[in-house]
Design a protein around this motif. Structure first.
Motif, mmCIF file in Angstrom:
data_model
loop_
_atom_site.group_PDB
_atom_site.id
_atom_site.type_symbol
_atom_site.label_atom_id
_atom_site.label_comp_id
_atom_site.label_asym_id
_atom_site.label_seq_id
_atom_site.Cartn_x
_atom_site.Cartn_y
_atom_site.Cartn_z
ATOM 1 N N CYS A 9 0.811 -1.066 0.124
ATOM 2 C CA CYS A 9 -0.117 0.048 0.009
ATOM 3 C C CYS A 9 1.049 1.296 -0.055
ATOM 4 C CB CYS A 9 -0.922 -0.009 1.103
ATOM 5 S SG CYS A 9 0.178 -0.114 2.597
ATOM 6 N N HIS A 24 0.256 -6.495 1.587
ATOM 7 C CA HIS A 24 -0.924 -6.881 2.244
ATOM 8 C C HIS A 24 -1.420 -8.131 1.638
ATOM 9 C CE1 HIS A 24 -2.287 -3.720 4.715
ATOM 10 N NE2 HIS A 24 -1.890 -2.732 3.839
ATOM 11 N N ARG A 29 -6.140 -0.738 5.853
ATOM 12 C CA ARG A 29 -6.262 -2.247 5.607
ATOM 13 C C ARG A 29 -6.195 -2.740 6.903
ATOM 14 N NH1 ARG A 29 -4.507 0.291 1.205
ATOM 15 N NH2 ARG A 29 -5.717 0.445 -0.551
ATOM 16 N N CYS A 88 -1.933 -1.637 9.827
ATOM 17 C CA CYS A 88 -1.208 -0.990 8.873
ATOM 18 C C CYS A 88 -1.687 0.509 8.810
ATOM 19 C CB CYS A 88 -1.538 -1.345 7.533
ATOM 20 S SG CYS A 88 -0.359 -0.576 6.223
ATOM 21 N N CYS A 134 -2.315 2.521 6.689
ATOM 22 C CA CYS A 134 -3.347 2.543 5.547
ATOM 23 C C CYS A 134 -4.857 2.225 5.998
ATOM 24 C CB CYS A 134 -2.917 1.902 4.520
ATOM 25 S SG CYS A 134 -3.262 0.084 4.480
#
Ligand code: ADP
Ligand code: ZN
Length: 424
Positions: A239, A246, A305, A301, A303
């Motif tokens: 990512c 991921h 996710r 994470c 991000c």
């Protein structure tokens, strides 16, 4: 998806998968019978440890279609692994498999920030190799414009990159570097092109190589990982954090095992990566041993996710060289080479045996600006590389500094080792 929901989804899918292979694949039925296992013994994803492993040798023994679970008429495409380490393995896909594959590649591209507005060159080889077609349909599925450049004819490709204002590219990291070199040769710079994102994979690469590619091509370089036995590219992806990949774990369930004891390893520990294909129909696999060495990463994470991440592939357990009893991975040598700005990341390891002693020669190219007739300077460079290598791999290597462009380039997966010991 919350971790609980993922656990539930994986459990449901595993139960379905086990019943599928038990009833449709004699190989798995026999293996489960040997272990005294019935499909009903698998109640949740945590029971996966009871199931048998699958190895590349099992695929070879059942060549070509022995592990197929779908009816032959439901298979609509077949790929084969490139056979980096032996004869090819054959992988059949159903229509649903191909749709899952496009989906996971599209997820990866989305994570890189690719949108419908991008023009994307797929420069993995098209053909039996999963890289080309796998990436191709993922780009199309996302709705970006795909340019099926494939490999080869690099100068023409660069011209397209320029003229079509191509913004994204998928290829091996070594091919990305080759593109950069060819650009320099043609007098082009990163400011002449519009590339902004790259999906690089199919072979191991290092953090230093990432910086090198980003700097020379003027883009953000993201990892994409996969293997044909499991699907192809898109098994996992980075990512924007560029920190671990991921895993599309709703389709590919990962485990890390100790390759010697086969025991599951805790999160964060290096070991062999193992995948179970939770939704595959053509050739579903239970606990397939990838031979790839890495660790699953703990923690969530930034991000957002929630899927688990895997670290960089540190090598393949069958890629590992044993030199004078010491385990050496080509990636270790590469990372040392990349610490020296005078050197190109173009190298070849030549392993041989003189008498009873293994020898390691490291051939590496010196950058044009640094290549000179000044013996003192060259010797200094050689000495420095030798010492740094010794610190990392504990072996005194015979260093050969090579002229720029003297080591064979590859368009697909690069070759870094010549082991002459096996030829005897
Ligand atoms: P093979 O090379 O065994 O013939 P594939 O063509 O399917 O089969 O290649 C899959 C292998 O390529 C993986 O098992 C892994 O070793 C390597 N690979 C793929 N993507 C990456 C990546 N992003 N980083 C490191 N290694 C990778
Ligand atoms: Zn992330």
């Amino acid at each position: 998806m919350s971790r609980d929901e993922m656990h539930q989804l994986q459990s449901n899918r595993l139960r379905r998968l086990v019943s599928l292979v038990y009833h449709n694949v004699p190989f798995y039925r026999a293996k489960m019978q040997q272990l005294d296992l019935l499909p009903d013994d698998i109640r949740s994803i945590d029971d996966i440890v009871k199931l048998p492993f699958t190895t590349k040798q099992d695929l070879r023994d059942n060549y070509p279609f022995g592990l197929r679970a779908a009816a032959p008429a439901d298979v609509i495409r077949v790929h084969a692994s490139t056979g980096t380490t032996g004869s090819p393995t054959i992988v059949p896909y159903t229509r649903r498999d191909l749709s899952v594959w496009s989906e996971v590649v599209s997820r990866s591209l989305t994570a890189y920030g690719v949108t419908r507005d991008d023009v994307f060159s797929v420069s993995y080889g098209y053909g039996l190799f999963t890289g080309g077609l796998g990436a191709h349909y993922g780009v199309e599925n996302l709705g970006a414009t795909v340019i099926p450049a494939s490999t080869g004819n690099t100068e023409k490709h660069l011209r397209l990159i320029h003229d079509l204002k191509i913004t994204g590219i998928a290829c091996t990291p070594s091919y990305a570097l080759y593109l950069a070199e060819t650009m320099a040769k043609l007098g082009m710079t990163k400011d002449d092109i519009y590339l902004r994102v790259g999906a690089f994979g199919a072979e191991p690469w290092t953090e230093n190589m990432r910086h090198e590619i980003e700097e020379r091509l003027g883009l953000k370089a993201y990892n994409i990982y996969g293997l044909s036995e499991i699907m192809g590219p898109g098994v996992s992806y980075e990512c924007e954090g560029q920190n671990g990949s991921h895993i599309n774990e709703d389709h590919f369930y990962p485990e890390i095992i100790n390759p010697d004891t086969l025991q599951p390893q805790p999160v964060g520990t290096q070991g062999e990566l193992v995948f179970t294909t939770l939704t595959k129909e053509g050739m579903p696999l239970l606990r397939y041993r990838t031979k790839d060495l890495c660790a699953l990463q703990p923690g969530s994470c930034p991000c957002g996710r929630t899927s688990v991440r895997m670290g960089r592939i540190m090598g393949r357990s069958d890629d590992m060289l044993i030199i004078r009893g010491i385990n050496v991975f080509p990636s270790q040598v590469e990372s040392v080479i990349l610490t020296m700005p005078e050197l190109e990341p173009q190298y070849m390891l030549v392993v041989d045996r003189q008498g009873n002693l293994d020898t390691l020669q490291v051939q590496v190219e010196v950058r044009r600006d640094y290549f000179s007739d000044d013996m003192g300077r060259m010797l200094q460079m050689k000495k420095q590389l030798g010492e740094r290598l010794k610190n990392v791999i504990s072996i005194n290597a015979d260093i050969r500094l090579m002229e720029p462009n003297s080591i064979q380039r590859s368009e697909g997966k690069s070759k870094h080792v010549i082991d002459k010991r096996k030829l005897e």
